[in-house]
Scaffold this motif. Structure first.
Motif, short mmCIF file in Angstrom:
data_model
loop_
_atom_site.label_atom_id
_atom_site.label_comp_id
_atom_site.label_asym_id
_atom_site.label_seq_id
_atom_site.Cartn_x
_atom_site.Cartn_y
_atom_site.Cartn_z
N ARG A 185 -4.03 3.47 0.38
CA ARG A 185 -4.77 2.49 -0.40
C ARG A 185 -3.84 1.36 -0.84
O ARG A 185 -2.63 1.55 -0.98
CB ARG A 185 -5.41 3.14 -1.63
CG ARG A 185 -4.42 3.75 -2.56
CD ARG A 185 -5.05 4.40 -3.78
NE ARG A 185 -3.97 4.89 -4.64
CZ ARG A 185 -3.30 4.15 -5.49
NH1 ARG A 185 -3.59 2.88 -5.63
NH2 ARG A 185 -2.33 4.67 -6.23
N ILE A 186 -4.47 0.19 -1.03
CA ILE A 186 -3.71 -0.98 -1.49
C ILE A 186 -3.43 -0.83 -2.97
O ILE A 186 -4.32 -0.54 -3.76
CB ILE A 186 -4.50 -2.27 -1.20
CG1 ILE A 186 -4.58 -2.48 0.32
CG2 ILE A 186 -3.87 -3.47 -1.87
CD1 ILE A 186 -5.50 -3.60 0.74
N CYS A 187 -2.15 -1.01 -3.37
CA CYS A 187 -1.83 -0.84 -4.79
C CYS A 187 -1.34 -2.14 -5.43
O CYS A 187 -1.19 -2.19 -6.65
CB CYS A 187 -0.82 0.28 -5.00
SG CYS A 187 0.53 0.32 -3.86
N PHE A 188 -1.08 -3.18 -4.64
CA PHE A 188 -0.62 -4.44 -5.23
C PHE A 188 -0.79 -5.56 -4.21
O PHE A 188 -0.54 -5.35 -3.02
CB PHE A 188 0.85 -4.32 -5.63
CG PHE A 188 1.45 -5.59 -6.17
CD1 PHE A 188 1.16 -6.02 -7.46
CD2 PHE A 188 2.30 -6.36 -5.40
CE1 PHE A 188 1.71 -7.19 -7.95
CE2 PHE A 188 2.86 -7.53 -5.89
CZ PHE A 188 2.55 -7.95 -7.18
N THR A 189 -1.21 -6.73 -4.68
CA THR A 189 -1.23 -7.90 -3.80
C THR A 189 -0.71 -9.10 -4.60
O THR A 189 -0.80 -9.13 -5.83
CB THR A 189 -2.65 -8.24 -3.28
OG1 THR A 189 -3.46 -8.61 -4.39
CG2 THR A 189 -3.27 -7.08 -2.54
N ARG A 249 10.57 4.33 -8.99
CA ARG A 249 10.18 2.93 -8.89
C ARG A 249 10.98 2.18 -7.83
O ARG A 249 12.22 2.25 -7.81
CB ARG A 249 10.35 2.23 -10.24
CG ARG A 249 9.33 2.70 -11.24
CD ARG A 249 9.46 1.98 -12.54
NE ARG A 249 8.38 2.36 -13.45
CZ ARG A 249 8.27 1.94 -14.68
NH1 ARG A 249 9.19 1.14 -15.19
NH2 ARG A 249 7.27 2.33 -15.42
N ILE A 296 6.17 3.35 0.08
CA ILE A 296 5.85 1.97 -0.27
C ILE A 296 5.84 1.16 1.03
O ILE A 296 6.83 1.14 1.76
CB ILE A 296 6.92 1.36 -1.22
CG1 ILE A 296 7.00 2.16 -2.52
CG2 ILE A 296 6.63 -0.13 -1.47
CD1 ILE A 296 5.83 2.00 -3.46
N SER A 317 0.85 -1.20 0.00
CA SER A 317 0.00 0.00 0.00
C SER A 317 0.88 1.24 0.00
O SER A 317 2.09 1.17 0.25
CB SER A 317 -0.93 0.01 1.21
OG SER A 317 -0.23 0.40 2.36
N ASP A 318 0.23 2.38 -0.27
CA ASP A 318 0.96 3.65 -0.20
C ASP A 318 0.63 4.37 1.11
O ASP A 318 0.84 5.56 1.25
CB ASP A 318 0.64 4.54 -1.41
CG ASP A 318 -0.84 4.92 -1.46
OD1 ASP A 318 -1.59 4.56 -0.52
OD2 ASP A 318 -1.25 5.58 -2.42
N LEU A 338 7.27 -1.02 -8.27
CA LEU A 338 6.17 -0.30 -7.62
C LEU A 338 6.43 1.19 -7.74
O LEU A 338 7.49 1.68 -7.35
CB LEU A 338 6.09 -0.71 -6.14
CG LEU A 338 5.91 -2.22 -5.91
CD1 LEU A 338 6.30 -2.59 -4.49
CD2 LEU A 338 4.47 -2.62 -6.19
N GLU A 339 5.45 1.89 -8.25
CA GLU A 339 5.61 3.32 -8.51
C GLU A 339 5.31 4.13 -7.26
O GLU A 339 4.27 3.98 -6.63
CB GLU A 339 4.64 3.73 -9.64
CG GLU A 339 4.97 5.05 -10.29
CD GLU A 339 6.23 5.01 -11.14
OE1 GLU A 339 6.45 4.02 -11.85
OE2 GLU A 339 7.00 5.99 -11.07
N GLY A 340 6.24 5.00 -6.87
CA GLY A 340 6.02 5.90 -5.75
C GLY A 340 6.34 7.32 -6.18
O GLY A 340 6.72 7.56 -7.33
#
Lengths: 331, 128
Positions: B46-50, B67, B109, B42-43, B61-63
């Motif tokens: 919100r959850i951005c990847f599982t 990356r 991240i 998550s950021d 993962l983009e922040g």
């Protein structure tokens, strides 16, 4: 319609319901994380009423965020930033005064090994920037002038600075204080079992699944390994290590735990773990013991009843205070 | 009077058998899932990847800074590349047990291992 078709349909619904129920997360636990105080704060609360837990966790995060606004040196409006900018000092919030009082007490009892006045020194090393560097000896010496526990005086909520250039840094204690206050809020909401972990500064309230909380202590040189495990209830656990924030120059490691006497990173330890009654105290003691080194550090710990420590020395040897064994779980 | 199950056709028995087999297999699969089996990124909001930990892969993962590279393999999940200045997220080692966290604060991240926790887990939280 034949009677057996509803039977099949009923069986199908029952199996789906059973599977749905089995896949639900445990309802008696709320776990949330937020970026805060320059780290990640995670709160895990256990109880029977999920909505009450959620409300308690929200309130705890709000309290910690309020304290961050008071105590952070990265926020212009905080008490600490205003204090650093002031010429002679100012009146601060009660909470800020409490943190400074505890910090000054540990500073005195550790003969200055723990120091709230290292703001300028930390800026000089630029450890948080893209390009940390080893400063010149002259620059370090100049920065250390007029520093130390005596350079900051507290009377009630009034803080006085002996040196206008002095910059206060509560990095070694503020997170711990915020965790303590977060735990107090959870208790006020009736939570009896919880953990708050702010980047390794943690408090373990009550029990975890009907047994004490088990905390793994990271090995300072093997990121994949747990060095030892401790079991605690209603205690703070804090680890400070030279592996957390560091850079290397000419093959030498320079980390973030500075010895106020030399202005260079302390060399006696790889990591120090403290178990104590409050996170703020454990936080300050971990830094003080790290700077003092294994033997002097353990000697100082004897002055704090209820605080125990384990030290990994610079040569890898393990040291522990007399009461540490009561917490350590045998492998 | 005929017994109730005498109305059942071969097809009915087949449907019921298949349902029971699927249900039992599903329950066994859920119960047997390894502790700390799911990774959630998550950021902070919100959850951005599982992903599951048994799906070995490398993800970017983009922040806000760029990356962050996350590797999932036999050791667990670990950060192997980051645009942040201190790179301390890359020295945290792997996360593999329920409750383990990896974080890159500057790039926002947050990697957490989720799953059912067992009473005999070696530890509940890691002090690092």
């Amino acid at each position: 319609m034949p009677w057996n078709r509803p039977l099949i349909l009923g069986l199908l619904i029952a199996l789906l319901a059973l599977t749905w129920w089995r896949l639900q997360p445990q309802a008696d636990e709320v776990r949330r994380s937020q970026f805060m105080m320059g780290t990640v704060v995670e709160i895990l609360a256990q109880g029977e009423d999920p909505s009450a837990l959620d409300e308690a966790v929200t309130a705890a995060f709000a309290e910690m965020a309020r304290l961050d606004r008071l105590l952070s040196s990265h926020r212009q409006e905080s008490d600490i930033s205003r204090l650093s900018l002031s010429e002679t000092g100012l009146t601060v919030a009660t909470e800020t005064a409490e943190v400074i009082a505890l910090g000054l007490q540990v500073a005195r009892r550790s003969a200055g090994a723990f120091d709230l006045t290292l703001g300028r020194l930390k800026t000089l090393w630029a450890l948080d920037s893209d390009s940390p560097q080893v400063p010149s000896l002259a620059a370090i010496t100049a920065t250390l002038d007029d520093l130390g526990p005596e350079a900051l005086m507290l009377s009630g909520r009034m803080v006085r600075k002996a040196n206008p250039a002095l910059q206060v840094d509560l990095g070694g204690i503020a997170k711990g204080y915020a965790v303590d206050r977060g735990i107090a809020v959870l208790k006020e909401h009736g939570v009896t079992a919880a953990a708050i972990n702010a980047g390794g500064d943690m408090y373990l309230l009550g029990q975890r699944l009907e047994r004490p909380w088990r905390i793994g202590i990271q090995h300072p040189r093997q990121p994949n390994a747990v060095l030892v495990t401790v079991q605690v209830s209603d205690r703070a656990v804090v680890t400070s290590g030279d592996y957390e924030r560091f850079f290397e120059q000419n093959g030498k490691r320079y980390h973030h735990l500075f010895d106020p006497k030399s202005g260079f990173p302390a060399q006696g330890c790889r990591s120090v773990t403290i178990v104590a009654e409050s996170v703020a105290l454990a936080d300050a003691l971990a830094t003080a013991v790290f700077v003092l080194g294994p033997l002097s550090g353990l000697e100082m710990l004897k002055g704090y009843s209820g605080a125990e420590g384990m030290i990994v020395a610079a040569d890898g040897r393990l040291y522990a205070s007399d009461g540490w064994a009561a917490y350590q779980v045998e492998p | 009077m005929k017994l109730p199950w005498s109305y059942m056709t071969v097809g009915d028995w087949l449907v019921i058998t298949v349902l029971i087999v699927f249900a039992v297999a599903g329950m066994a699969w859920v119960a047997g899932a390894p502790v700390g089996s799911r990774l959630v990124v998550s950021d902070g909001d919100r959850i951005c990847f599982t992903a599951t930990l048994d799906q070995h892969r490398t993800v970017e993962l983009e922040g806000p800074l760029g990356r962050t590279r996350l590797v999932i393999d036999n050791q667990g999940a670990r950060i192997t590349g980051s645009p942040c200045p201190r790179k301390s997220c890359m020295t945290m080692g792997p996360a593999r047990q329920t409750g383990d966290l990896l974080a890159c604060v500057p790039n926002r991240i947050l990697v957490r291992i989720d799953g059912e926790r067992k009473k005999d887990s070696p530890y509940d939280l890691l002090s690092r």
